[in-house]
Design an enzyme around this catalytic site. Structure first.
Site, PDB file in Angstrom:
ATOM      1  N   THR A   1      45.264  35.517  50.655  1.00  0.00           N
ATOM      2  CA  THR A   1      44.179  35.616  49.936  1.00  0.00           C
ATOM      3  C   THR A   1      43.953  33.959  49.739  1.00  0.00           C
ATOM      4  O   THR A   1      45.080  33.083  49.751  1.00  0.00           O
ATOM      5  CB  THR A   1      44.437  36.223  48.585  1.00  0.00           C
ATOM      6  OG1 THR A   1      44.960  37.404  48.651  1.00  0.00           O
ATOM      7  CG2 THR A   1      43.146  36.195  47.676  1.00  0.00           C
TER       8      THR A   1
ATOM      9  N   ASP B   1      42.216  43.429  45.204  1.00  0.00           N
ATOM     10  CA  ASP B   1      42.215  42.568  43.872  1.00  0.00           C
ATOM     11  C   ASP B   1      41.215  41.513  43.707  1.00  0.00           C
ATOM     12  O   ASP B   1      40.819  41.242  42.710  1.00  0.00           O
ATOM     13  CB  ASP B   1      43.639  42.272  43.291  1.00  0.00           C
ATOM     14  CG  ASP B   1      43.892  41.009  44.153  1.00  0.00           C
ATOM     15  OD1 ASP B   1      43.903  39.967  43.733  1.00  0.00           O
ATOM     16  OD2 ASP B   1      44.550  41.160  45.279  1.00  0.00           O
TER      17      ASP B   1
ATOM     18  N   GLY C   1      47.602  43.496  46.794  1.00  0.00           N
ATOM     19  CA  GLY C   1      46.167  43.707  46.024  1.00  0.00           C
ATOM     20  C   GLY C   1      46.346  44.852  45.094  1.00  0.00           C
ATOM     21  O   GLY C   1      46.094  44.898  43.914  1.00  0.00           O
TER      22      GLY C   1
END
Length: 304
Positions: free
Chosen positions: A171, A202, A225
């Site tokens: 991410t 997430d 996530g």
């Protein structure tokens, strides 16, 4: 002097040969993202502008799992998620399962500022991007050789169920405080390698991988996530600060290392509070991260 701060991350998780081979370039990418955001803040720009522009730069960098460097799902396709939140008024925008949008973080902000909604997904989000004139790219733009290799390796090494349990992820994100005292957070991802088509992590869920509130802090999360979602990580840090009247670093440490100490997986966060103080915490082998406050020296790190 008016305080301003920015922190960025490029994902948390296991160490890898790819990171060692590209460590210098990864650090340069993080440094560039901080500098872009910090320049906005230095000139009196908003925290929202700072985090959006920092994340856009990371989305454009093929070394990070977002935008151009996104992973491939189990059908060999790219599906991207992103969210952004303004701590001044709790405004937020989010997108999920997006394809062909060069910068999902900008689409998330556009949804926040130009629609009555917070969260759009799939073709509905793409339609908004196209109608608003946001930059689009063909499928091949987002697919790097590194992610193709990871996808092929995952298909050979494990069946889908086993590989999903391993959660090869990544991410990018940014949090910032501007001179006006406003906080903002932004998070963007290309998902998890070989995940089921339609899986949402997430990064696009407010309170899990992204949260900002001027009264407490701004948080961007990374890691597994599903764990950030079920443990509501970003909001938990804000809430702990609110009720315990503690520092942002203490809140991050508590949520990651105490409240969730028994979880089996990776979690990392970056955060900044209304005074410009930083919170950085992770339980994984590494988390790409960089930060700068006021005119102090920029710091870039990958390992603990």
């Amino acid at each position: 002097m008016e305080n301003f701060s920015i922190v960025v991350h490029g994902g948390a998780g296991e160490d890898s040969e790819f990171i060692h081979l590209n460590e210098s370039a990864i650090k340069t990418g993080l440094e560039d993202a901080v500098n872009v955001g910090q320049e906005k803040l230095k000139q009196g720009g908003s925290a929202m502008d700072a985090v959006e522009n920092a994340v856009r730069l990371l989305e454009n960098n093929p070394l990070f799992n977002s935008g151009r460097g996104s992973v491939l799902n189990n059908e060999g396709e790219v599906e991207m998620d992103a969210s952004i939140m303004d701590g001044k008024n709790n405004g937020a925008g989010a997108v999920a399962l997006v394809r062909n949008v060069k910068n999902p973080i900008s689409l998330a902000r556009h949804i926040m500022e130009n629609t009555p909604h917070v969260f759009l997904a799939g073709q509905g989000a793409f339609k908004i991007a196209k109608e608003s004139g946001l930059e689009l790219e063909v499928d091949s733009y987002f697919i790097t050789q590194h992610q193709v290799d990871r996808y092929i390796k995952s298909r050979k090494k494990d069946d889908v169920d086993n590989f999903i349990k391993k959660r090869v992820h990544g991410t990018v994100g940014a949090v910032a405080l501007d001179k006006a005292g406003n906080l903002a957070a932004a998070t963007s991802t290309g998902g998890t390698t070989n995940c089921l088509s339609g899986r949402i992590g997430d990064s696009c869920i407010i309170g899990a991988g992204c949260y900002a509130n001027n009264s407490t802090c701004a948080v961007s999360g990374t890691g597994d996530g599903e764990l950030l979602i079920t443990n509501v990580i970003a909001y938990s840090i804000s809430t702990y600060m609110e009720f315990k009247n503690c520092t942002v670093q203490e809140a991050c440490d508590y949520v990651i290392h105490q409240r969730n100490k028994n979880i089996n997986g990776d979690i990392g966060v970056i955060a900044v509070d209304a005074k410009g103080e930083l919170g950085i915490c992770f339980n994984s082998e590494r988390m790409h991260r960089a930060w700068k406050t006021n005119d102090e020296k920029l710091t870039v790190k990958i390992y603990k």
